[in-house]
Design a protein around this motif. Sequence first.
Motif, PDB file in Angstrom:
ATOM      1  N   UNK A 145       9.356 146.729  58.141  1.00 37.09           N
ATOM      2  CA  UNK A 145       8.547 145.504  57.250  1.00 37.09           C
ATOM      3  C   UNK A 145       9.395 144.460  58.060  1.00 37.09           C
ATOM      4  N   UNK A 146      10.434 144.095  58.277  1.00 43.96           N
ATOM      5  CA  UNK A 146      11.130 142.920  58.786  1.00 43.96           C
ATOM      6  C   UNK A 146      10.733 142.561  59.916  1.00 43.96           C
ATOM      7  N   UNK A 147      10.556 143.678  61.138  1.00 40.73           N
ATOM      8  CA  UNK A 147      10.058 143.224  62.302  1.00 40.73           C
ATOM      9  C   UNK A 147       8.536 142.758  62.088  1.00 40.73           C
ATOM     10  N   UNK A 148       7.786 143.556  61.674  1.00 44.58           N
ATOM     11  CA  UNK A 148       6.319 143.466  61.281  1.00 44.58           C
ATOM     12  C   UNK A 148       6.041 141.838  60.827  1.00 44.58           C
ATOM     13  N   UNK A 149       6.739 141.624  59.828  1.00 45.99           N
ATOM     14  CA  UNK A 149       6.462 140.100  59.191  1.00 45.99           C
ATOM     15  C   UNK A 149       7.068 139.387  59.860  1.00 45.99           C
ATOM     16  N   UNK A 150       7.979 139.272  60.723  1.00 40.93           N
ATOM     17  CA  UNK A 150       8.593 138.400  61.562  1.00 40.93           C
ATOM     18  C   UNK A 150       7.566 138.253  62.791  1.00 40.93           C
ATOM     19  N   UNK A 151       7.124 138.881  63.218  1.00 44.03           N
ATOM     20  CA  UNK A 151       6.134 138.720  64.375  1.00 44.03           C
ATOM     21  C   UNK A 151       4.747 138.189  63.522  1.00 44.03           C
ATOM     22  N   UNK A 152       4.453 138.667  62.388  1.00 43.40           N
ATOM     23  CA  UNK A 152       3.253 137.923  61.935  1.00 43.40           C
ATOM     24  C   UNK A 152       3.279 136.520  61.433  1.00 43.40           C
ATOM     25  N   UNK A 173       2.564 130.473  63.248  1.00 42.88           N
ATOM     26  CA  UNK A 173       3.230 129.153  63.771  1.00 42.88           C
ATOM     27  C   UNK A 173       4.467 128.796  62.887  1.00 42.88           C
ATOM     28  N   UNK A 174       5.040 129.870  62.000  1.00 41.40           N
ATOM     29  CA  UNK A 174       6.014 129.614  61.103  1.00 41.40           C
ATOM     30  C   UNK A 174       7.211 129.759  62.060  1.00 41.40           C
ATOM     31  N   UNK A 175       8.027 129.034  61.972  1.00 42.39           N
ATOM     32  CA  UNK A 175       9.370 129.143  62.884  1.00 42.39           C
ATOM     33  C   UNK A 175      10.678 128.358  62.199  1.00 42.39           C
ATOM     34  N   UNK A 176      11.587 128.806  63.169  1.00 37.54           N
ATOM     35  CA  UNK A 176      12.954 128.015  62.515  1.00 37.54           C
ATOM     36  C   UNK A 176      13.505 128.554  61.440  1.00 37.54           C
ATOM     37  N   UNK A 193      11.196 130.453  58.858  1.00 37.48           N
ATOM     38  CA  UNK A 193      10.685 131.751  59.177  1.00 37.48           C
ATOM     39  C   UNK A 193      12.049 132.887  58.839  1.00 37.48           C
ATOM     40  N   UNK A 194      13.076 132.301  59.351  1.00 35.41           N
ATOM     41  CA  UNK A 194      14.394 133.195  58.997  1.00 35.41           C
ATOM     42  C   UNK A 194      14.443 133.649  57.487  1.00 35.41           C
ATOM     43  N   UNK A 195      14.347 132.357  56.657  1.00 29.96           N
ATOM     44  CA  UNK A 195      14.661 132.260  55.086  1.00 29.96           C
ATOM     45  C   UNK A 195      13.507 133.493  54.493  1.00 29.96           C
ATOM     46  N   UNK A 196      12.291 133.279  54.829  1.00 36.20           N
ATOM     47  CA  UNK A 196      11.144 134.117  54.499  1.00 36.20           C
ATOM     48  C   UNK A 196      11.378 135.579  54.890  1.00 36.20           C
ATOM     49  N   UNK A 227       8.457 141.158  42.316  1.00 36.42           N
ATOM     50  CA  UNK A 227       9.200 139.725  42.840  1.00 36.42           C
ATOM     51  C   UNK A 227       8.394 138.910  43.377  1.00 36.42           C
ATOM     52  N   UNK A 228       8.220 137.766  43.093  1.00 34.22           N
ATOM     53  CA  UNK A 228       7.541 136.440  43.859  1.00 34.22           C
ATOM     54  C   UNK A 228       8.512 135.420  43.865  1.00 34.22           C
ATOM     55  N   UNK A 229       8.377 134.910  45.471  1.00 33.77           N
ATOM     56  CA  UNK A 229       9.246 133.832  45.594  1.00 33.77           C
ATOM     57  C   UNK A 229       8.443 132.792  46.777  1.00 33.77           C
ATOM     58  N   UNK A 230       8.658 131.428  46.517  1.00 31.24           N
ATOM     59  CA  UNK A 230       7.613 130.621  47.106  1.00 31.24           C
ATOM     60  C   UNK A 230       8.473 129.692  47.904  1.00 31.24           C
ATOM     61  N   UNK A 231       8.097 129.520  49.263  1.00 31.57           N
ATOM     62  CA  UNK A 231       8.845 128.705  50.131  1.00 31.57           C
ATOM     63  C   UNK A 231       7.954 127.704  50.628  1.00 31.57           C
ATOM     64  N   UNK A 232       8.498 126.385  50.815  1.00 35.48           N
ATOM     65  CA  UNK A 232       7.841 125.148  51.621  1.00 35.48           C
ATOM     66  C   UNK A 232       7.389 125.626  52.821  1.00 35.48           C
ATOM     67  N   UNK A 233       6.301 125.327  53.253  1.00 35.38           N
ATOM     68  CA  UNK A 233       5.926 125.697  54.723  1.00 35.38           C
ATOM     69  C   UNK A 233       6.018 124.081  55.462  1.00 35.38           C
ATOM     70  N   UNK A 234       6.532 123.847  56.137  1.00 36.54           N
ATOM     71  CA  UNK A 234       6.306 122.365  56.891  1.00 36.54           C
ATOM     72  C   UNK A 234       5.419 122.374  57.688  1.00 36.54           C
ATOM     73  N   UNK A 235       4.837 121.058  57.645  1.00 28.34           N
ATOM     74  CA  UNK A 235       3.806 120.944  58.711  1.00 28.34           C
ATOM     75  C   UNK A 235       2.892 119.970  57.698  1.00 28.34           C
TER      76      UNK A 235
END
Length: 154
Positions: free
Chosen positions: A44-51, A56-59, A62-65, A146-154
Amino acid sequence: MGTRAAITPCRPVRPVNQMVPPGAGNSALFSMSLPGEPTSVAHARRSLRQWLAGHGVAGGVLDDVVLCADEAVTNAIEHGYRGDTTGEVRLSVELLGTAIVVTVLDHGHWRPAQDGLGVSHGWGLPMIKSLAETMAVTHTDGHTTLTARFRRPG
């Protein structure tokens, strides 16, 4: 929305991955169904990171999510199913304009909350809460979400 394409998991055990390709509208959805066993977490971790990187999610975001999704899936498996590998955990991540919403759902039977934080358990939810903009855990209709919301820069 655009068409959805399936991803083949690294091993054929009930996972169902769906993704909306980049540029297929204002939102994109990653969805994966995983067996309730610890070996599912790394996939799951590898698939999500790649997706996420492909969208365009980075830095640090990306690591926090990825870290928070990893922890939430681990908690669902460890605390929801307690070794019952027949259980299933659903991970979805949606990109919505300036937000990234992570949802982890299981149908397990959670242990009661521990008193205080322990050495080997108890740090996951506080960590997710500190990294996410918002976080909520609900127990309804025989499942935990569990639902978590993150701010997406851009």
